[in-house]
Design a protein around this motif. Structure first.
Motif, short mmCIF file in Angstrom:
data_model
loop_
_atom_site.label_atom_id
_atom_site.label_comp_id
_atom_site.label_asym_id
_atom_site.label_seq_id
_atom_site.Cartn_x
_atom_site.Cartn_y
_atom_site.Cartn_z
N TYR A 21 0.84 -1.20 0.00
CA TYR A 21 0.00 0.00 0.00
C TYR A 21 0.88 1.25 0.00
N HIS A 46 0.19 3.96 -3.10
CA HIS A 46 -1.27 4.10 -2.96
C HIS A 46 -1.67 4.98 -1.78
N THR A 73 -5.41 6.37 -2.63
CA THR A 73 -6.47 5.36 -2.61
C THR A 73 -6.82 5.07 -1.16
N PHE A 130 -7.59 3.05 2.02
CA PHE A 130 -7.07 1.72 2.36
C PHE A 130 -8.13 0.64 2.16
N SER A 139 -10.59 0.48 0.03
CA SER A 139 -10.72 0.19 -1.40
C SER A 139 -9.52 -0.62 -1.89
N TYR A 140 -8.34 -0.21 -1.47
CA TYR A 140 -7.12 -0.92 -1.85
C TYR A 140 -7.17 -2.38 -1.37
N GLN A 141 -7.60 -2.56 -0.13
CA GLN A 141 -7.66 -3.89 0.48
C GLN A 141 -8.62 -4.80 -0.29
N ASN A 143 -9.35 -4.83 -3.41
CA ASN A 143 -8.84 -5.20 -4.73
C ASN A 143 -7.46 -5.84 -4.67
N PHE A 144 -6.89 -5.97 -3.48
CA PHE A 144 -5.53 -6.48 -3.36
C PHE A 144 -5.46 -7.98 -3.61
#
Length: 134
Positions: free
Chosen positions: A112, A117, A121, A123, A125-127, A129-130
């Motif tokens: 991240y 990111h 972005t 977190f 949302s990032y999580q 799609n990770f």
């Protein structure tokens, strides 16, 4: 010259989970290679009686809390060991992540920040799609 986030491992000598994280997470090949490439990794003994200087301010041992004031600053007073602290490239406040992290959980966090990111972005949302590769 080469801007990268700083990753601080805030630990104590008596902390059992700190030792587990050293043995299982920081020695993991994927973790160590990624940290070397994307971060400036630093270990900080939270109970050090020595002085730490950061951003022009010197932090000393605080006998009331039996810890170094730098650890208090990095963890925003929420002392927990181990704590992984990331100082983003943009100079924003240190981001403290308390507790033991296995390599798979560590990957999410370091990527991240390491892939840029943070600050762009959310977190959550990032999580969502990770995709883990470790």
């Amino acid at each position: 010259k080469n801007p990268k986030p700083v990753l601080l491992d805030v630990y104590t000598d008596w902390c059992g989970w700190c030792k587990v994280m050293d043995k299982k997470t920081y020695t993991n090949k994927n973790v160590s290679q990624y940290l070397a490439a994307k971060f400036y990794p630093v270990k900080i003994d939270a109970e050090s009686k020595g002085a730490y200087t950061f951003n022009g301010k010197t932090y000393n041992f605080n006998s009331k809390y039996k810890t170094n004031e730098f650890a208090l600053y990095l963890t925003q007073g929420q002392l927990s060991y181990p704590t992984t602290v990331i100082i983003p490239v943009d100079g924003s406040e240190p981001q403290a992540i308390p507790g033991y992290l296995e390599p798979k959980d560590f990957e999410l966090i370091v990527k991240y920040f390491g892939e840029g990111h943070f600050g762009r972005t959310a977190f959550n949302s990032y999580q969502k799609n990770f995709k883990s590769s470790w």
